[in-house]
Design an enzyme around this catalytic site. Sequence first.
Site, PDB file in Angstrom:
ATOM      1  N   GLY A  96       0.532  -1.329  -0.130  1.00  0.00           N
ATOM      2  CA  GLY A  96      -0.337  -0.133   0.397  1.00  0.00           C
ATOM      3  C   GLY A  96       1.116   1.584  -0.013  1.00  0.00           C
ATOM      4  O   GLY A  96       1.985   0.996   0.262  1.00  0.00           O
ATOM      5  N   TYR A 141     -16.392   3.763   7.027  1.00  0.00           N
ATOM      6  CA  TYR A 141     -14.518   3.324   7.879  1.00  0.00           C
ATOM      7  C   TYR A 141     -14.460   4.020   9.344  1.00  0.00           C
ATOM      8  O   TYR A 141     -13.261   2.858   9.910  1.00  0.00           O
ATOM      9  CB  TYR A 141     -14.359   4.236   6.573  1.00  0.00           C
ATOM     10  N   TYR A 178      -8.930  -1.210   5.611  1.00  0.00           N
ATOM     11  CA  TYR A 178      -9.824  -1.214   3.873  1.00  0.00           C
ATOM     12  C   TYR A 178      -9.876   0.316   4.134  1.00  0.00           C
ATOM     13  O   TYR A 178     -10.155   0.834   5.381  1.00  0.00           O
ATOM     14  CB  TYR A 178     -11.097  -2.287   4.558  1.00  0.00           C
TER      15      TYR A 178
END
Length: 286
Positions: free
Chosen positions: A11, A127, A63
């Site tokens: 990432g 989130y 995520y």
Amino acid sequence: MSKILVIGAGGQLGQCLKTVAERRGISDIVFPAEQEANILNPDLLNSLLEKEKPAFVINCAAYTAVDKAEDEVELAKAVNETGAENLAHACKANSSTLIHVSTDFVFEGNEVKLLKEDDIAKPINVYGVTKLDGEKAVEAILPEHVIIRTSWLYSEYANNFVKTMLKLGAERDELNIIADQVGTPTYAIDLANAIFDIIASDNKAYGVYHYSNEGVTSWFDFAKAIFGISETNVRTNPIPGSKYPTKATRPAFSVMDKSKIKETFKLEIPYWRDSLVECIDKINKG
């Protein structure tokens, strides 16, 4: 420096940690591929930590699709909460300290005040809820943890606001940008440097910390800065968030107080605009 293992190496922050490790000559560091370090597989994690025996584990796996999380609740929960829990258990079993990256989205952000680590966390989207639950899991399982909440992360790697604006600015004559959401951009290279500084400090001041670049801005002013620095000629119009509805509600004001991390680990934090100049220079050089 002690041995370091990076989870979520592919990432944006993982790539920045790799770049900074090379710059700083940090060689005792492992960046396993996702299939070797799947945080949803506790047995795999355990055997990875048993094999590598890291003193520190940096968790960048998350995520982060804020709007999609409103529909993919179970997936967001699995990665951000269960994944953090699995990793905390593996770190505990292998005597590793966990540096876990979290977010300003754990806050409601409805007041104009600098957010401190002990302010009440009250997320307003899925989130944020799953990231807060991940923090709680780490705190409950593993005393040897440093949780770093950050905000508006960007870099020359992966997809992020800066790269999106540069792309759109080159393609369009005019853009509407939200002007009533205020926070602080964070250059992920600066965050990577801060994480290595914390590890090198040998200071066992475990707990929750806030890290972003210095300063305050809106998405509109951030975009204006991107276009000004990159000499992109595009007309930008400030609009209220209500004119650009998204699936997930965002905090209106999420500027974090960095006093604790600066004082504890003696960190110098760059001003957001200076770091943006550096990043755009890197992007231009390809």
